[in-house]
Motif scaffolding. Structure first.
Motif, mmCIF file in Angstrom:
data_model
loop_
_atom_site.group_PDB
_atom_site.id
_atom_site.type_symbol
_atom_site.label_atom_id
_atom_site.label_comp_id
_atom_site.label_asym_id
_atom_site.label_seq_id
_atom_site.Cartn_x
_atom_site.Cartn_y
_atom_site.Cartn_z
ATOM 1 N N LEU A 161 0.859 -1.187 -0.081
ATOM 2 C CA LEU A 161 0.055 -0.160 0.175
ATOM 3 C C LEU A 161 0.853 1.245 0.058
ATOM 4 C CD1 LEU A 161 -2.686 -1.176 2.752
ATOM 5 C CD2 LEU A 161 -2.683 -1.209 0.130
ATOM 6 N N ILE A 162 2.068 1.192 0.180
ATOM 7 C CA ILE A 162 3.091 2.265 0.270
ATOM 8 C C ILE A 162 3.488 2.540 -1.104
ATOM 9 C CG2 ILE A 162 5.265 3.159 1.160
ATOM 10 C CD1 ILE A 162 4.861 0.919 3.407
ATOM 11 N N THR A 163 3.478 3.962 -1.312
ATOM 12 C CA THR A 163 4.217 4.134 -2.779
ATOM 13 C C THR A 163 5.564 4.907 -2.851
ATOM 14 O OG1 THR A 163 3.216 6.358 -2.567
ATOM 15 C CG2 THR A 163 1.844 4.761 -3.496
ATOM 16 N N ASP A 164 6.003 5.363 -1.599
ATOM 17 C CA ASP A 164 7.365 5.995 -1.658
ATOM 18 C C ASP A 164 8.350 4.714 -1.164
ATOM 19 O OD1 ASP A 164 9.549 7.056 -0.655
ATOM 20 O OD2 ASP A 164 8.456 8.974 -0.453
ATOM 21 N N GLY A 165 9.446 4.546 -2.051
ATOM 22 C CA GLY A 165 10.151 3.531 -1.836
ATOM 23 C C GLY A 165 10.952 3.729 -0.422
ATOM 24 N N ALA A 166 11.214 4.980 -0.077
ATOM 25 C CA ALA A 166 11.784 5.303 1.164
ATOM 26 C C ALA A 166 10.961 4.960 2.615
ATOM 27 C CB ALA A 166 12.103 6.762 1.217
ATOM 28 N N TYR A 167 9.703 5.117 2.315
ATOM 29 C CA TYR A 167 8.552 4.713 3.499
ATOM 30 C C TYR A 167 8.829 3.126 3.440
ATOM 31 C CZ TYR A 167 7.195 9.287 3.693
ATOM 32 O OH TYR A 167 6.912 10.783 3.748
ATOM 33 N N LEU A 168 8.612 2.479 2.286
ATOM 34 C CA LEU A 168 8.762 0.900 2.300
ATOM 35 C C LEU A 168 10.070 0.517 2.840
ATOM 36 C CD1 LEU A 168 7.632 -1.610 1.230
ATOM 37 C CD2 LEU A 168 8.958 -1.275 -0.948
ATOM 38 N N LEU A 169 10.971 0.927 2.684
ATOM 39 C CA LEU A 169 12.201 0.562 3.286
ATOM 40 C C LEU A 169 12.263 0.772 4.906
ATOM 41 C CD1 LEU A 169 15.215 -0.773 3.228
ATOM 42 C CD2 LEU A 169 15.989 1.620 2.627
ATOM 43 N N LEU A 170 11.639 1.836 5.294
ATOM 44 C CA LEU A 170 11.685 1.992 6.670
ATOM 45 C C LEU A 170 10.747 0.850 7.330
ATOM 46 C CD1 LEU A 170 11.685 5.968 6.892
ATOM 47 C CD2 LEU A 170 13.306 4.415 8.189
ATOM 48 N N ALA A 171 9.569 0.625 6.765
ATOM 49 C CA ALA A 171 8.665 -0.333 7.119
ATOM 50 C C ALA A 171 9.569 -1.535 7.119
ATOM 51 C CB ALA A 171 7.469 -0.241 6.291
ATOM 52 N N GLY A 172 10.240 -1.879 6.076
ATOM 53 C CA GLY A 172 11.119 -3.212 6.211
ATOM 54 C C GLY A 172 12.298 -3.369 7.085
ATOM 55 N N LYS A 173 12.650 -2.177 7.774
ATOM 56 C CA LYS A 173 13.608 -2.152 8.625
ATOM 57 C C LYS A 173 12.948 -2.421 10.086
ATOM 58 C CE LYS A 173 16.670 1.458 6.979
ATOM 59 N NZ LYS A 173 17.656 2.555 7.376
ATOM 60 N N ILE A 174 11.571 -2.135 10.225
ATOM 61 C CA ILE A 174 10.757 -2.473 11.412
ATOM 62 C C ILE A 174 10.282 -3.637 11.308
ATOM 63 C CG2 ILE A 174 8.904 -1.780 12.884
ATOM 64 C CD1 ILE A 174 9.570 1.275 12.076
ATOM 65 N N VAL A 175 9.822 -4.285 10.444
ATOM 66 C CA VAL A 175 9.030 -5.515 10.276
ATOM 67 C C VAL A 175 9.978 -6.646 10.774
ATOM 68 C CG1 VAL A 175 9.157 -5.829 7.847
ATOM 69 C CG2 VAL A 175 7.273 -6.919 9.114
ATOM 70 N N SER A 176 11.163 -6.598 10.191
ATOM 71 C CA SER A 176 12.122 -7.943 10.664
ATOM 72 C C SER A 176 12.314 -7.759 11.989
ATOM 73 C CB SER A 176 13.316 -7.807 9.682
ATOM 74 O OG SER A 176 13.863 -6.672 9.916
ATOM 75 N N VAL A 177 12.292 -6.707 12.574
ATOM 76 C CA VAL A 177 12.751 -6.545 14.035
ATOM 77 C C VAL A 177 11.413 -7.149 14.932
ATOM 78 C CG1 VAL A 177 12.975 -5.154 16.164
ATOM 79 C CG2 VAL A 177 14.181 -4.817 13.983
ATOM 80 N N GLU A 178 10.260 -6.786 14.188
ATOM 81 C CA GLU A 178 8.906 -7.497 14.914
ATOM 82 C C GLU A 178 8.975 -9.048 14.880
ATOM 83 O OE1 GLU A 178 7.173 -5.458 16.523
ATOM 84 O OE2 GLU A 178 7.405 -3.567 15.973
ATOM 85 N N ALA A 179 9.529 -9.255 13.590
ATOM 86 C CA ALA A 179 9.465 -10.913 13.296
ATOM 87 C C ALA A 179 10.578 -11.425 14.363
ATOM 88 C CB ALA A 179 9.946 -11.217 11.921
ATOM 89 N N ARG A 180 11.551 -10.774 14.680
ATOM 90 C CA ARG A 180 12.520 -11.326 15.778
ATOM 91 C C ARG A 180 11.603 -11.379 17.016
ATOM 92 N NH1 ARG A 180 18.216 -11.123 13.973
ATOM 93 N NH2 ARG A 180 18.355 -9.967 11.858
#
Lengths: 234, 280
Positions: A161-180
């Motif tokens: 749902l995100i259109t801005d690649g920078a926001y997508l990357l930030l979300a990606g940085k967080i989601v793997s920590v949530e998965a940990r």
């Protein structure tokens, strides 16, 4: 017992998803296994009718998604702040260390979103943790497991749902920590359940959930109503 | 040569063709109008160009990312398959169960990526020959004995998982144009993070070293050392999007938590450099 999510140092957020009936069922059944589940689901089905015209409006576009993440991180941070104020009886040193670390990570996420959103940030939400027995290991860790798996599914579903690649990357940085976090909490409950079939399907894929499905569950822990009617859906 | 007929036939194979080409309507009608004047031999080139716009431009980058991911999944799948089968390597009980779980996920990722690549009209890259000693085929690299030395096996596993998480993260932006592929990649990415957390927990318990945590602190390798430092360099970032996370808004978030709270991406080239010694 409703608590302000914004204890001296916290708030929370979370974020993105995509719908899938099967996964949703899997997630909800997972939830049904937790101590607080029965009441929780009951609460969800009853008080969760977010009228599009009221509640805290997350907004639209990427900002809406970031506010969605911020809302979930507020909830998580508030939960772990409460957990670490008085640990459940018998909490081991390892459990205390991990729960304290997770609290600080969630506070970091929450404050990051708050600052990144600036004037567009939603206000501090009010939590309702009345269904959680903070003296009970099963209740605390069961809720933590549900929150973490929900967070992973939320971010995984919101990515598209995100259109801005920078926001997508930030979300990606967080989601793997949530998965940990999710894996660790699961291992504390049952060693080896970090990625069992209640979390990961036969294709080796984690869950993804759409915002409305996530908010139905999260809403069971919030006094504040969330209005997600302006979020993008594809 | 009836171009509209060709397109009609293609639509029967690909019902979404028109949607893919919706922004190229003028190109299609333009082609059709001049079709009668084109030499027969020229038509395939004209069509090729048209379809490259409809499919190629967006999917070639995506296929490249998927081929890259497939190579990494081949590496992990074979590593765990060999590890699980090595006599006496993984202790019975929960460790055996965990390694089997991860092995099965990595093999499933290989299958899924192959299927996806084929569905995009490309051929999956073949599985390379691996040298898990990281010896470039010599079998005599720094991780020699990885399938007979359990602590070493877990150390290499941790590095593969943490690197895998960073590798997927670095490619997410390349997939932003395809919702389905992006979502699938995200679903794999978080599973790799679950694996990483568990392998780290196994190492913590095995070594009784409570500085090893399920999350990455700074750029610490968890005691594995210089051989894997490249997999952790850059993880010590404590500001995000220009916002300093340490002590943010008067909170007690320390520098360790600030680095742990965000995993960092690795570029494709950085990942290729890391795995190069493992590929013969």
């Amino acid at each position: 017992m409703a608590e302000k999510l914004n204890v001296p140092q916290e708030q929370e957020g979370h974020a993105m998803l995509s719908p899938k009936g099967q996964q949703r069922r899997r997630f909800l059944s997972l939830f049904a296994g937790t101590a607080a589940a029965a009441t929780l689901m009951h609460a969800c089905s009853n008080n969760d009718d977010p009228s599009p015209d009221n509640g805290v409006n997350l907004g639209g576009g990427d900002i809406g998604i970031l506010n969605y993440a911020y809302a979930l991180e507020q909830l998580e941070a508030a939960f772990y702040i409460r957990v670490t104020q008085t640990f459940f009886s018998g909490a081991t040193a390892t459990e205390q260390q991990f729960l304290t670390d997770i609290r600080d990570h969630e506070i970091a996420h929450r404050e990051f979103f708050r600052n990144a959103l600036g004037g567009k940030a939603i206000p501090t939400l009010e939590a309702d943790f009345s269904k959680i027995d903070f003296n009970s290991r099963a209740s605390v860790l069961g809720t933590a497991k549900a929150f973490e798996d929900l967070g992973v599914a939320a971010y995984n579903g919101a990515g598209k749902l995100i259109t801005d690649g920078a926001y997508l990357l930030l979300a990606g940085k967080i989601v793997s920590v949530e998965a940990r976090h999710a894996a660790m909490i699961r291992d504390l409950l049952s060693n080896g359940s970090f990625a069992d079939s209640t979390a990961v399907d036969a294709n080796g894929l984690d869950m993804a959930l759409a915002p409305p499905d996530v908010l139905k569950v999260a809403g069971g822990f919030l006094k504040s109503k969330i209005n997600a009617s302006n979020l993008p859906t594809s | 040569m009836n171009i509209e007929h060709i397109i009609t036939e293609l639509e029967q194979q690909d019902p979404e063709l028109h949607d893919r080409m919706s922004s190229r309507r003028s190109a299609i009608s333009g082609l059709a109008s001049i079709g009668g004047k084109l030499a027969l031999a020229a038509v395939p080139f004209a069509l090729g160009s048209l379809f490259k716009k409809a499919y190629g431009q967006s999917t070639s980058g995506i296929v490249q990312v998927l081929q890259f991911a497939l190579t990494l999944e081949y590496l992990e799948a074979e590593f765990y398959t060999l590890g699980a089968a090595a006599p006496g390597l993984v202790p019975a009980g929960p460790p055996t169960g965990a390694i089997a779980t991860i092995r099965d996920h990595e093999n499933a990722h290989v299958s899924l990526l192959k299927t996806t690549i084929i569905s995009l009209g490309a051929t999956p890259v073949p599985k390379p020959t691996f040298d898990f000693s990281a010896g470039d085929g010599s079998g005599n690299g720094p991780f020699k004995g990885v399938f007979s030395n359990y602590p070493l096996f877990l150390a290499v596993a941790q590095t593969f998982e943490d690197t895998g998480v960073r590798a997927y993260k670095g490619q997410a932006g390349e997939l932003i144009s395809s919702n389905d592929v992006l979502t699938a990649a995200l679903k794999i990415h978080s599973v790799e993070a679950r694996h990483a957390a568990h392998i780290r927990y196994m190492r913590r318990n095995l070594t009784a070293n409570d500085t090893i945590k399920p999350w990455i602190t700074g750029k610490d390798t968890g005691g594995i050392g210089a051989a894997v430092q490249a997999s952790y360099n850059g993880e010590d970032v404590s500001a995000q999007a220009g916002i300093n996370i340490v002590g943010i808004n008067g909170t007690g978030v320390g520098v360790n938590a600030a680095t742990e709270a965000f995993d960092e991406p690795l570029s494709k080239q950085a990942v290729l450099d890391i795995v190069a010694p493992f590929i013969v």
